[in-house]
Write a protein that holds these residues in place. Structure first.
Motif, PDB file in Angstrom:
ATOM      1  N   LEU A   1      33.353 -86.141 -64.267  1.00  0.00           N
ATOM      2  CA  LEU A   1      33.940 -87.358 -64.428  1.00  0.00           C
ATOM      3  C   LEU A   1      33.146 -88.329 -65.375  1.00  0.00           C
ATOM      4  O   LEU A   1      33.336 -89.525 -65.639  1.00  0.00           O
ATOM      5  N   ASN A   2      32.070 -87.439 -66.191  1.00  0.00           N
ATOM      6  CA  ASN A   2      31.335 -88.172 -67.132  1.00  0.00           C
ATOM      7  C   ASN A   2      30.736 -89.677 -66.876  1.00  0.00           C
ATOM      8  O   ASN A   2      30.752 -90.524 -67.420  1.00  0.00           O
ATOM      9  N   LYS A   3      29.779 -89.505 -65.519  1.00  0.00           N
ATOM     10  CA  LYS A   3      29.484 -90.799 -65.218  1.00  0.00           C
ATOM     11  C   LYS A   3      27.940 -90.447 -64.950  1.00  0.00           C
ATOM     12  O   LYS A   3      27.455 -89.359 -64.576  1.00  0.00           O
ATOM     13  N   TRP A   4      27.098 -91.425 -65.731  1.00  0.00           N
ATOM     14  CA  TRP A   4      25.576 -91.118 -65.625  1.00  0.00           C
ATOM     15  C   TRP A   4      25.163 -91.525 -64.231  1.00  0.00           C
ATOM     16  O   TRP A   4      25.577 -92.608 -63.751  1.00  0.00           O
ATOM     17  N   VAL A   5      24.292 -90.590 -63.800  1.00  0.00           N
ATOM     18  CA  VAL A   5      23.951 -90.833 -62.421  1.00  0.00           C
ATOM     19  C   VAL A   5      22.232 -90.715 -62.419  1.00  0.00           C
ATOM     20  O   VAL A   5      21.776 -90.048 -63.332  1.00  0.00           O
ATOM     21  N   ASN A   6      21.747 -91.554 -61.555  1.00  0.00           N
ATOM     22  CA  ASN A   6      20.089 -91.279 -61.326  1.00  0.00           C
ATOM     23  C   ASN A   6      19.581 -90.057 -60.966  1.00  0.00           C
ATOM     24  O   ASN A   6      20.332 -89.353 -60.216  1.00  0.00           O
ATOM     25  N   ALA A   7      18.606 -89.401 -61.500  1.00  0.00           N
ATOM     26  CA  ALA A   7      18.296 -88.220 -61.251  1.00  0.00           C
ATOM     27  C   ALA A   7      17.585 -87.976 -59.813  1.00  0.00           C
ATOM     28  O   ALA A   7      17.456 -86.798 -59.355  1.00  0.00           O
ATOM     29  N   ALA A   8      17.485 -88.998 -58.980  1.00  0.00           N
ATOM     30  CA  ALA A   8      17.040 -88.865 -57.591  1.00  0.00           C
ATOM     31  C   ALA A   8      18.128 -88.944 -56.708  1.00  0.00           C
ATOM     32  O   ALA A   8      18.887 -90.028 -56.795  1.00  0.00           O
ATOM     33  N   VAL A   9      18.411 -87.971 -55.868  1.00  0.00           N
ATOM     34  CA  VAL A   9      19.636 -88.097 -55.019  1.00  0.00           C
ATOM     35  C   VAL A   9      19.134 -87.799 -53.620  1.00  0.00           C
ATOM     36  O   VAL A   9      18.431 -86.907 -53.319  1.00  0.00           O
ATOM     37  N   LYS A  10      19.799 -88.610 -52.671  1.00  0.00           N
ATOM     38  CA  LYS A  10      19.558 -88.413 -51.223  1.00  0.00           C
ATOM     39  C   LYS A  10      20.500 -87.261 -50.897  1.00  0.00           C
ATOM     40  O   LYS A  10      21.608 -87.174 -51.156  1.00  0.00           O
ATOM     41  N   TRP A  11      19.515 -86.332 -50.265  1.00  0.00           N
ATOM     42  CA  TRP A  11      20.184 -84.679 -50.169  1.00  0.00           C
ATOM     43  C   TRP A  11      21.164 -84.632 -48.819  1.00  0.00           C
ATOM     44  O   TRP A  11      22.217 -85.273 -48.831  1.00  0.00           O
ATOM     45  N   ILE A  12      20.651 -84.060 -47.946  1.00  0.00           N
ATOM     46  CA  ILE A  12      21.459 -83.510 -46.813  1.00  0.00           C
ATOM     47  C   ILE A  12      21.751 -84.574 -45.698  1.00  0.00           C
ATOM     48  O   ILE A  12      20.837 -84.904 -45.080  1.00  0.00           O
ATOM     49  N   PRO A  13      23.210 -84.826 -45.649  1.00  0.00           N
ATOM     50  CA  PRO A  13      23.357 -85.895 -44.470  1.00  0.00           C
ATOM     51  C   PRO A  13      23.074 -85.368 -43.049  1.00  0.00           C
ATOM     52  O   PRO A  13      23.171 -83.916 -42.749  1.00  0.00           O
ATOM     53  N   LEU A  14      22.691 -86.076 -42.263  1.00  0.00           N
ATOM     54  CA  LEU A  14      22.234 -85.536 -41.010  1.00  0.00           C
ATOM     55  C   LEU A  14      23.250 -84.848 -40.188  1.00  0.00           C
ATOM     56  O   LEU A  14      22.993 -83.835 -39.248  1.00  0.00           O
ATOM     57  N   HIS A  15      24.580 -85.057 -40.264  1.00  0.00           N
ATOM     58  CA  HIS A  15      25.599 -84.458 -39.686  1.00  0.00           C
ATOM     59  C   HIS A  15      25.751 -83.210 -40.100  1.00  0.00           C
ATOM     60  O   HIS A  15      26.231 -82.231 -39.197  1.00  0.00           O
ATOM     61  N   LYS A  16      25.704 -82.769 -41.282  1.00  0.00           N
ATOM     62  CA  LYS A  16      25.771 -81.397 -41.795  1.00  0.00           C
ATOM     63  C   LYS A  16      24.494 -80.829 -41.325  1.00  0.00           C
ATOM     64  O   LYS A  16      24.626 -79.644 -40.848  1.00  0.00           O
ATOM     65  N   TRP A  17      23.248 -81.394 -41.047  1.00  0.00           N
ATOM     66  CA  TRP A  17      22.125 -80.635 -40.688  1.00  0.00           C
ATOM     67  C   TRP A  17      22.231 -80.133 -39.544  1.00  0.00           C
ATOM     68  O   TRP A  17      22.094 -79.130 -38.960  1.00  0.00           O
ATOM     69  N   ASP A  18      22.746 -81.135 -38.404  1.00  0.00           N
ATOM     70  CA  ASP A  18      22.973 -80.923 -37.104  1.00  0.00           C
ATOM     71  C   ASP A  18      24.036 -79.786 -36.837  1.00  0.00           C
ATOM     72  O   ASP A  18      23.897 -79.154 -35.916  1.00  0.00           O
ATOM     73  N   GLU A  19      25.178 -79.790 -37.632  1.00  0.00           N
ATOM     74  CA  GLU A  19      26.146 -78.690 -37.620  1.00  0.00           C
ATOM     75  C   GLU A  19      25.660 -77.402 -37.770  1.00  0.00           C
ATOM     76  O   GLU A  19      26.195 -76.479 -37.013  1.00  0.00           O
ATOM     77  N   SER A  20      24.469 -77.371 -38.399  1.00  0.00           N
ATOM     78  CA  SER A  20      23.723 -75.870 -38.333  1.00  0.00           C
ATOM     79  C   SER A  20      22.745 -75.392 -37.695  1.00  0.00           C
ATOM     80  O   SER A  20      22.103 -74.551 -37.878  1.00  0.00           O
ATOM     81  N   ALA A  21      22.647 -76.406 -36.874  1.00  0.00           N
ATOM     82  CA  ALA A  21      21.156 -76.302 -35.906  1.00  0.00           C
ATOM     83  C   ALA A  21      21.262 -74.668 -35.192  1.00  0.00           C
ATOM     84  O   ALA A  21      20.530 -73.832 -35.211  1.00  0.00           O
ATOM     85  N   GLY A  22      22.357 -74.567 -34.362  1.00  0.00           N
ATOM     86  CA  GLY A  22      22.461 -73.327 -33.666  1.00  0.00           C
ATOM     87  C   GLY A  22      21.432 -73.160 -32.459  1.00  0.00           C
ATOM     88  O   GLY A  22      20.577 -74.116 -32.236  1.00  0.00           O
TER      89      GLY A  22
END
Length: 568
Positions: A326-347
């Motif tokens: 989409l050709n949008k300039w984005v800051n080099a720092a990115v908030k990473w994994i959402p907690l709901h995704k992390w929790d879904e992988s807990a097992g």
């Protein structure tokens, strides 16, 4: 060459964009309005406007592309027919002339467009035009980049197009790193900052591809200084967006926007920036054509749908989607994994079942004053299995309240629950860590231990004496990118079982990743919002696991088609 068409494609495109018939974001609308305003001023003979639009010059450049032939894919050996938006760019650059000198108006062209929109093919064609058809004797045209190998991408595409065209082969002599026109003594060559000599260039055309990847303006400056002896040289910068908003490309982009908005009155600078508007929904297919004028031609809608699907689930893929598609300039720092995704992988983790299992260690040996982490990564034993991670933490037991106030985390509660090991005193005694790792080695089959050589050399030597194989993993973005991406993919696929350890959960929530211009990613301790030692330890262990495991789980599951990045 053909005579002027009844309907000018340049004007036609501009009017259709401004009427809303062709979707376009603000920068393209500004470029189209500028063209129509210039046509008006030229026709009215406004004394301050020194240029006119020459239909023959326009068609001369546009029709030249019909002599080119595609060299790859389903269009191989077919004539290159410019799309209407491409005719707008080529026709604008070569059609505007100075009223008195008859020389070309635009000396610099800045084109910013997402991948898979045919930019490399078009810029190669521009290079061939400047070399052969621009009526310039002894023309020197260079495909320029920071490295000569990168510059050869544009040059090699031009070389293939010449070989595929009987018409062009009549004029060119093709060599490994040189296209030469005998009749005019003109040449087209790749040029990198690592070339033998950058002195004495007499540049008629300078093609700078992927300028966003340039860390400084050195190559641009070399090209620009080499144009001083030419009457109507052209510097053509073509790029996608990037992450370095302090670099030379973004500075040139800002200048281009000022020109388009009329803030900077530079009549010799052309700009075409295809992107989406700031208030557009990046997941709305209706907006994708704004950034991708070749959507449905060289760029398939199914590809965009696939990239968008990835972007919805993976933060780094989302950033990559914004930048590359989409050709949008984005800051080099990115908030990473959402907690709901992390929790879904807990097992759930069965420690008894892990006894004797093969695993890989990762040691994040932080300052003696802070928390330290050691991770074990267990690769799957069967084709469709999961990776399992165990993480162990240590912290000095003195001044615990001060550390809790600073970090905003209840270390004392984690110690009480057996999630962190306290060590006596106000600094960590690394011998406690060494003993724990040896105890773990008696339970699990630790193949290797990866470590950061910056501050763990002594401990690694001691562990080597204990019989472990220790491997240094320098914590630079290139080394950490693959395991960081694998970590993320496993979480998204719910294939990284971590048992819900709340210390590790807190650290995942703190983690911010940094990106570079080559799409490498890695956690950034400086930019993260808190401690990330456990994440760093897992990624260090993952670096060894994915390198040494022949039965890579993703290769066998066939999930690359969903999760892997596609390159242009």
């Amino acid at each position: 060459m053909a005579h002027a068409e009844e309907i000018c494609p340049v004007r036609d495109y501009a009017e259709r964009v401004l009427s809303g018939e062709i979707p376009a974001a603000e920068p393209v609308r500004l470029a189209c309005q500028r063209h129509l305003n210039d046509l008006r001023d030229s026709e009215l003979r406004v004394t301050t406007f020194e240029y006119y639009f020459d239909e023959y010059a326009r068609d001369h450049a546009i029709n030249f592309f019909r002599f080119l032939r595609h060299s790859k894919g389903k269009w191989a050996r077919q004539s290159f027919e410019l799309e209407l938006w491409q005719k707008f760019i080529v026709g604008s650059i070569f059609g505007w002339l100075h009223r008195e000198t008859q020389l070309r108006r635009f000396r610099t062209a800045y084109e910013e467009i997402p991948r898979k929109n045919g930019k490399s093919t078009k810029v190669s064609g521009v290079g061939l035009y400047l070399t052969l058809a621009d009526e310039e004797y002894g023309a020197e045209v260079y495909a320029a980049a920071t490295k000569k190998d990168q510059a050869k991408i544009t040059f090699d595409e031009a070389s293939r197009m010449v070989r595929a065209s009987p018409d062009l082969m009549k004029h060119f002599r093709v060599y490994k790193n040189n296209l030469h026109v005998i009749d005019t003594g003109s040449k087209f060559e790749p040029l990198g900052s690592d070339s033998n000599s950058l002195d004495g260039l007499n540049v008629h055309g300078g093609l700078i591809d992927e300028y966003h990847a340039h860390k400084n303006s050195a190559m641009y400056d070399v090209i620009e200084s080499g144009t001083s002896a030419r009457e109507h040289p052209l510097i053509y910068v073509i790029t996608t967006a990037g992450v370095n908003q302090n670099g030379p490309c973004y500075q040139l982009r800002e200048y281009a926007m000022k020109v388009l908005k009329g803030i900077e009155p530079d009549e010799t600078f052309f700009a075409y920036i295809a992107t989406i508007d700031d208030d557009d929904d990046p997941f709305d297919p209706a907006t994708w054509m704004k950034a991708n004028p070749n959507l449905g031609v060289s760029k398939d809608i199914a590809y965009m749908q696939k990239q968008a699907q990835k972007a919805k689930h993976m933060p780094t893929a989302y950033v990559n989607f914004l930048i590359k598609d989409l050709n949008k300039w984005v800051n080099a720092a990115v908030k990473w994994i959402p907690l709901h995704k992390w929790d879904e992988s807990a097992g759930e983790i069965d420690l008894e079942a892990l006894r004797g299992r093969k695993c890989y260690g990762g040691l994040d040996l932080s300052s003696k004053l802070d928390i330290t982490a050691f991770a074990l990564v267990f690769p799957p034993e069967e084709r469709d299995g999961e990776y399992i991670v165990l993480v162990f933490f240590w912290i000095p037991e003195d001044d615990l309240q001060e550390r809790e106030d600073r970090d905003g985390f209840s270390y004392s509660a984690a110690i009480r629950d057996g999630l962190i090991y306290p060590t006596p005193g106000n600094v960590i005694d690394y011998q406690f860590i060494r003993k724990t790792i040896n105890d773990l080695g008696a339970i699990y089959d630790i193949q290797e231990i990866g470590f950061d050589p910056w501050n763990a050399t002594q401990t690694s030597l001691e562990l080597t004496d204990d019989g472990f194989t220790c491997v240094p993993i320098p914590q630079n973005i290139k080394n950490l990118s693959d395991p960081t991406k694998e970590f993320e993919k496993l979480v998204v696929a719910k294939k990284l079982i971590h048992g819900g350890n709340r210390v590790l959960r807190w650290m995942v929530d703190n983690t911010v990743v940094r990106m570079d211009e080559n799409e490498n990613v890695a956690p950034s301790k400086k930019r993260s919002t808190g401690r990330i030692d456990g994440v760093a330890a897992i990624i260090t262990a993952m670096a060894r696991a994915i390198n040494l495991e022949e039965d890579n789980v993703y290769e066998k599951r066939g999930m690359r088609s969903l999760l892997d990045d596609d390159e242009e």
